[in-house]
Design an enzyme around this catalytic site. Structure first.
Site: not given
Ligand SMILES: *Cc1c(COP(=O)(O)O)cnc(C)c1O
Length: 398
Positions: A71-72, A149, A177, A197, A199, A235, A323
């Site tokens: 996500g980042t 989040n 989220q 994202s 995970h 890759t 975080c």
């Molecule tokens: C967890 C989160 C991210 C970051 O995602 P990652 O896959 O951990 O880099 C970005 N934005 C929000 C709102 C999140 O909750």
């Protein structure tokens, strides 16, 4: 000791079905998706199948999805991508974004871009009229998260995206989220760029996606072999991508059952906690909130002690966002909704998941009031508050 996981906004367990579809891509089908032999084709086909599943979760076309390392990275590619294309201008965002957006904006400020950080109301809502009045001719992108989040507030992004589109400004939403919990249709919602994202939706870590609407132009920030239409070289992480695709497919399929289930658990958690614990408050919006988010504030309680005491009882919770919970500064989100530092430090986030049971919830509803009471007994703040209260009553009698 039995453990109860209620920190699904931080990350989720990989679903068994997700893990099973990933496994062959580590050993049997380990090809490089760019190779021209059968190994390469297998990897490529699996990746394209996953791309379709990601697109389907948000109402996009497959060729509007690029895979990222999370996500980042998706947030960085979206915002910097537009900024570098335009070379100068103003970015509009909110003051409660995830650090992946906020820090990207701060970095761009250091490079000469202007950033407007919109305020939120006490429920954590961005006001569309504020977006309307903040936009200027030189606005190059508006980036507002779909759901927060920390406090779980769901933003009116359809209205905000409409303002953006009427003014020809690209609109980006961090939907990390909300995906799988709030329905998303990028076409109907007029969204140009959207981050996901894996995970956070029962897929593996280290993989995500960025939706880029056809016709929206961005510059790459990672250069190399030209993978993902030249926008994200490296890759491709095939096992991760295959798992993410499956996680999206499951999220879409299960939404009709998962969402009402989570809402039922969440509301029971919120109502019981507010009933059982005096001087307890809900942070965020009462209805426009994520189905799995409960965020409380307890007077005279220190969040870190609360998390540790709950952990002793096998309950995994969070003070704010994963975080920032290692830092001791109060959360920027809680400050933005108008809490003072003491109130912000007395906050607790419990985020539910599809595997949480009613039995687990009952256990938490037993444990939480006990822990709060015990911590208050040893809290100088709480005693002081009680003394003030006693004194006030004395004064009233006179
Ligand atoms: C967890 C989160 C991210 C970051 O995602 P990652 O896959 O951990 O880099 C970005 N934005 C929000 C709102 C999140 O909750």
């Amino acid at each position: 000791m039995k453990r109860i996981y209620m920190d699904h906004a931080a990350t989720t367990q990989v679903d068994q079905e997700v893990m099973e579809v990933m496994l062959p891509y580590f050993t049997t089908y380990y090809g490089n998706a760019s190779s021209f032999h059968s190994y390469g084709r297998e990897a490529h086909d699996a990746m394209e199948d996953a791309r379709k599943k990601v697109a389907e979760l948000i109402g996009a076309e497959s060729d509007e999805i690029i895979f990222t390392a999370g996500g980042t990275e998706a947030d960085n590619i979206a915002i910097k991508g537009v900024a570098y294309k335009k070379e100068k201008g103003t970015i509009i965002t909110s003051s409660i974004e995830h650090p992946a957006v906020l820090e990207t904006c701060r970095a761009l400020e250091r490079e000469g871009f202007n950033v407007t950080y919109l305020p939120v109301d006490r429920f954590g809502m961005v006001q569309p009229p504020d977006v309307e009045s903040a936009k200027k001719d030189e606005t190059i992108i508006i980036s507002i998260m779909h759901a927060n989040n920390e406090i779980g507030t769901v933003q009116p992004i359809k209205e905000i995206a409409k303002i953006a589109s009427e003014n020809g400004i690209p609109f980006h939403a961090d939907a990390v989220q909300s995906a799988g919990k709030v329905s998303i249709d990028v076409k109907r919602m007029n969204i140009d760029l959207l981050s996901l994202s894996s995970h956070k939706i029962y897929g593996p870590k280290g993989v995500g996606a960025l939706y880029i609407k056809k016709g929206v132009k961005i510059n790459p920030i990672i250069h190399g072999g030209g993978h993902e239409r030249g926008l994200r070289s490296s890759t491709e992480n095939i096992p991760g991508i295959v798992g993410f695709g499956k996680a999206c497919e499951l999220a879409k399929k299960r939404m009709d059952t998962d969402v009402p289930y989570l809402i039922k658990l969440r509301d029971k958690l919120i109502n019981n906690t507010l009933d059982k614990i005096e001087e307890s408050y809900l942070n965020g919006h009462s209805t426009k909130r994520l189905p799995n988010n409960a965020h409380f504030r307890f007077t005279a309680i220190e969040g870190e002690s609360l998390i540790m005491s709950l952990d002793d009882k096998g309950i995994a919770a969070s003070t704010g966002s994963a975080c920032s919970s290692k830092k001791l500064e109060p959360s920027h989100v809680l400050m933005a909704i108008g809490l003072n530092e003491v109130e912000a430090h007395g906050s607790l986030r419990l985020t539910l998941g599809r595997e949480n049971t009613d039995e687990e919830l009952e256990y938490v509803l037993e444990a939480l009031p006990e822990v709060v009471e015990r911590l208050r007994e040893i809290s100088p703040l709480w005693k002081k508050d009680l003394e003030i209260e006693k004194w006030r009553k004395e004064m009233e009698k006179r």
